[in-house]
Design an enzyme around this catalytic site. Sequence first.
Site, PDB file in Angstrom:
ATOM      1  N   CYS A 133      36.316  53.021  31.997  1.00 52.84           N
ATOM      2  CA  CYS A 133      36.426  52.651  33.074  1.00 52.84           C
ATOM      3  C   CYS A 133      35.227  52.903  33.335  1.00 52.84           C
ATOM      4  O   CYS A 133      34.913  54.809  33.633  1.00 52.84           O
ATOM      5  CB  CYS A 133      37.538  52.767  33.930  1.00 52.84           C
ATOM      6  SG  CYS A 133      36.991  52.554  35.269  1.00 52.84           S
ATOM      7  N   LEU A 146      47.252  47.602  30.345  1.00 49.22           N
ATOM      8  CA  LEU A 146      48.805  48.337  29.610  1.00 49.22           C
ATOM      9  C   LEU A 146      47.784  49.448  28.730  1.00 49.22           C
ATOM     10  O   LEU A 146      47.912  50.805  28.303  1.00 49.22           O
ATOM     11  CB  LEU A 146      49.362  47.416  28.824  1.00 49.22           C
ATOM     12  CG  LEU A 146      51.351  48.311  28.109  1.00 49.22           C
ATOM     13  CD1 LEU A 146      51.669  48.939  29.172  1.00 49.22           C
ATOM     14  CD2 LEU A 146      50.922  46.314  27.382  1.00 49.22           C
ATOM     15  N   ASN A 147      46.812  48.450  27.681  1.00 50.15           N
ATOM     16  CA  ASN A 147      46.322  49.118  26.618  1.00 50.15           C
ATOM     17  C   ASN A 147      46.477  49.478  25.575  1.00 50.15           C
ATOM     18  O   ASN A 147      45.478  50.373  24.440  1.00 50.15           O
ATOM     19  CB  ASN A 147      44.991  49.726  27.785  1.00 50.15           C
ATOM     20  CG  ASN A 147      44.320  49.130  29.205  1.00 50.15           C
ATOM     21  OD1 ASN A 147      44.168  48.038  28.877  1.00 50.15           O
ATOM     22  ND2 ASN A 147      44.557  49.648  30.242  1.00 50.15           N
ATOM     23  N   CYS A 187      37.664  55.968  41.991  1.00 55.45           N
ATOM     24  CA  CYS A 187      38.704  56.078  41.897  1.00 55.45           C
ATOM     25  C   CYS A 187      38.884  57.278  40.913  1.00 55.45           C
ATOM     26  O   CYS A 187      38.417  57.877  40.506  1.00 55.45           O
ATOM     27  CB  CYS A 187      38.824  54.871  40.466  1.00 55.45           C
ATOM     28  SG  CYS A 187      40.696  54.687  40.299  1.00 55.45           S
ATOM     29  N   SER A 192      46.725  44.458  40.063  1.00 54.06           N
ATOM     30  CA  SER A 192      46.328  44.886  39.202  1.00 54.06           C
ATOM     31  C   SER A 192      46.472  46.582  39.681  1.00 54.06           C
ATOM     32  O   SER A 192      45.634  47.366  40.559  1.00 54.06           O
ATOM     33  CB  SER A 192      45.020  44.483  38.734  1.00 54.06           C
ATOM     34  OG  SER A 192      44.841  45.277  37.304  1.00 54.06           O
ATOM     35  N   CYS A 196      35.078  43.830  34.149  1.00 54.53           N
ATOM     36  CA  CYS A 196      36.050  44.093  33.914  1.00 54.53           C
ATOM     37  C   CYS A 196      35.867  46.140  33.988  1.00 54.53           C
ATOM     38  O   CYS A 196      35.235  46.775  32.857  1.00 54.53           O
ATOM     39  CB  CYS A 196      37.038  44.295  33.215  1.00 54.53           C
ATOM     40  SG  CYS A 196      39.200  44.472  33.225  1.00 54.53           S
ATOM     41  N   CYS A 217      37.786  39.228  43.147  1.00 51.68           N
ATOM     42  CA  CYS A 217      37.937  40.379  42.292  1.00 51.68           C
ATOM     43  C   CYS A 217      37.149  41.591  43.847  1.00 51.68           C
ATOM     44  O   CYS A 217      35.982  41.268  44.028  1.00 51.68           O
ATOM     45  CB  CYS A 217      37.222  41.023  41.823  1.00 51.68           C
ATOM     46  SG  CYS A 217      38.280  42.300  40.697  1.00 51.68           S
ATOM     47  N   ASN A 258      33.972  46.673  27.176  1.00 52.40           N
ATOM     48  CA  ASN A 258      33.037  46.260  27.466  1.00 52.40           C
ATOM     49  C   ASN A 258      31.900  47.875  27.844  1.00 52.40           C
ATOM     50  O   ASN A 258      32.079  48.068  28.608  1.00 52.40           O
ATOM     51  CB  ASN A 258      32.333  45.725  29.107  1.00 52.40           C
ATOM     52  CG  ASN A 258      33.720  44.126  29.598  1.00 52.40           C
ATOM     53  OD1 ASN A 258      32.488  43.301  28.707  1.00 52.40           O
ATOM     54  ND2 ASN A 258      34.129  44.263  30.186  1.00 52.40           N
ATOM     55  N   GLU A 269      42.021  52.247  42.885  1.00 54.56           N
ATOM     56  CA  GLU A 269      43.416  51.979  42.318  1.00 54.56           C
ATOM     57  C   GLU A 269      45.089  51.305  43.488  1.00 54.56           C
ATOM     58  O   GLU A 269      45.066  52.154  44.232  1.00 54.56           O
ATOM     59  CB  GLU A 269      43.944  53.501  41.354  1.00 54.56           C
ATOM     60  CG  GLU A 269      45.760  53.429  41.144  1.00 54.56           C
ATOM     61  CD  GLU A 269      46.466  51.315  40.588  1.00 54.56           C
ATOM     62  OE1 GLU A 269      46.319  51.392  39.370  1.00 54.56           O
ATOM     63  OE2 GLU A 269      47.382  51.173  41.118  1.00 54.56           O
ATOM     64  N   GLU A 324      31.776  47.041  45.722  1.00 56.49           N
ATOM     65  CA  GLU A 324      31.274  45.893  44.922  1.00 56.49           C
ATOM     66  C   GLU A 324      32.741  45.184  45.294  1.00 56.49           C
ATOM     67  O   GLU A 324      34.020  45.673  44.616  1.00 56.49           O
ATOM     68  CB  GLU A 324      31.080  46.036  43.720  1.00 56.49           C
ATOM     69  CG  GLU A 324      29.394  47.002  43.487  1.00 56.49           C
ATOM     70  CD  GLU A 324      29.113  46.929  42.161  1.00 56.49           C
ATOM     71  OE1 GLU A 324      27.666  47.391  42.124  1.00 56.49           O
ATOM     72  OE2 GLU A 324      29.591  47.856  41.818  1.00 56.49           O
ATOM     73  N   CYS A 377      40.544  56.547  34.428  1.00 58.18           N
ATOM     74  CA  CYS A 377      40.706  56.141  32.693  1.00 58.18           C
ATOM     75  C   CYS A 377      39.824  56.058  31.543  1.00 58.18           C
ATOM     76  O   CYS A 377      38.618  55.634  32.700  1.00 58.18           O
ATOM     77  CB  CYS A 377      41.229  54.351  32.872  1.00 58.18           C
ATOM     78  SG  CYS A 377      42.592  54.524  33.803  1.00 58.18           S
TER      79      CYS A 377
END
Length: 345
Positions: free
Chosen positions: A119, A216-217, A112, A193, A334, A105, A291, A162, A92, A116
């Site tokens: 995600c 970072l988070n 991936c 990113s 995101c 984007c 989200n 990634e 996508e 994370c």
Amino acid sequence: MAKPNLRDMSLAEIEAFILSLGKEKYRAKQIMKWLYRTGATSFEEMTSLARDFKTKISEIACIDLPEHVKTQTSADGTRKVLFRLEDGLFVESVLIPGKNHWTACLSTQAGCRMGCEFCFTGRGGFRRNLRPSEITGQLTMLMFHAPDGGGIGSIVLMGMGEPLANYDNTVKAIRAITSDLGPGFSNRKVTLSTCGIAPMIRRLGKDICINLAVSLNAPDDETRNRLMPINRRYPLKELLAACRDYPMPGRRMLTFEYILIEGVNASPEQAEKLSRLLKGIRCKLNLIVFNEFPDSIFKSPSPKTVQAFQNILIKNHYTAILRASKGSDILAACGQLSGRENGPS
Ligand code: SF4
């Protein structure tokens, strides 16, 4: 055997290929322009090439693009575009509306493997790296062939995957996108990113001068270890040292993305800690409210919590922008991309 795709080749590689066919080297530049500036989908369209050459090259090479499957439009105008790849996998891309232009984007991997916790993309596991033709192909399709995709002014490599885990193909794609013979995006308009693969950040800084955004988070290793397995390999000290050394010409700033999650990383104490952590780094912070997605274990914080977090960063002299999370109603925001034809179930 599958024919080589010219979109997987650099200019030098296309030149070598053309020379091997006994043709003039400068034809490679013409072909690059047809591929990236005009969005040609067949050799037939390349009117500056002789007919016999077009016939010959089409027998031994291809210029295939990902196939557009569908476009979903969010209430806020964000568009999520699903593509089918040659082997039947789906990826996508997202078109995010801005004041004067769209931001595209793009995805760099099908799935991936970084895992994370926040995600949705990572949940589906890893399928494979995208080839350069499949990365630039998303952009070419959006610019020339998907419905209403014109007017793209900037690019973020922030979709599925990634980018630094698919380094060579991603860098090759960026070189095509920013080439004089390509669609004409300057390095300043391209942002990569990453979840924080420190040695690859250093390598990117040496190879290519584009904007860098780091997901970072968390303000400390303990919290980050919980959210992002990559932190156990490259903890904050190592990551931030690589960020400090990343070349940022002129007035450019590094971006840190910080997804705010209720009860995990969004307290006032954590905002103060974050301010201390980033001291001395020329950066801005993009705050993104988590989200929620189907079965997610995390929750979005309240607007009051988000405001308090942002205020502390601003008080500490950071540029901290609350990013409106666009496209969440169609799971285009995101960390929500799934690459499934029918979306998440
Ligand atoms: Fe992979 Fe990025 Fe999702 Fe992490 S946030 S799992 S790096 S796609």
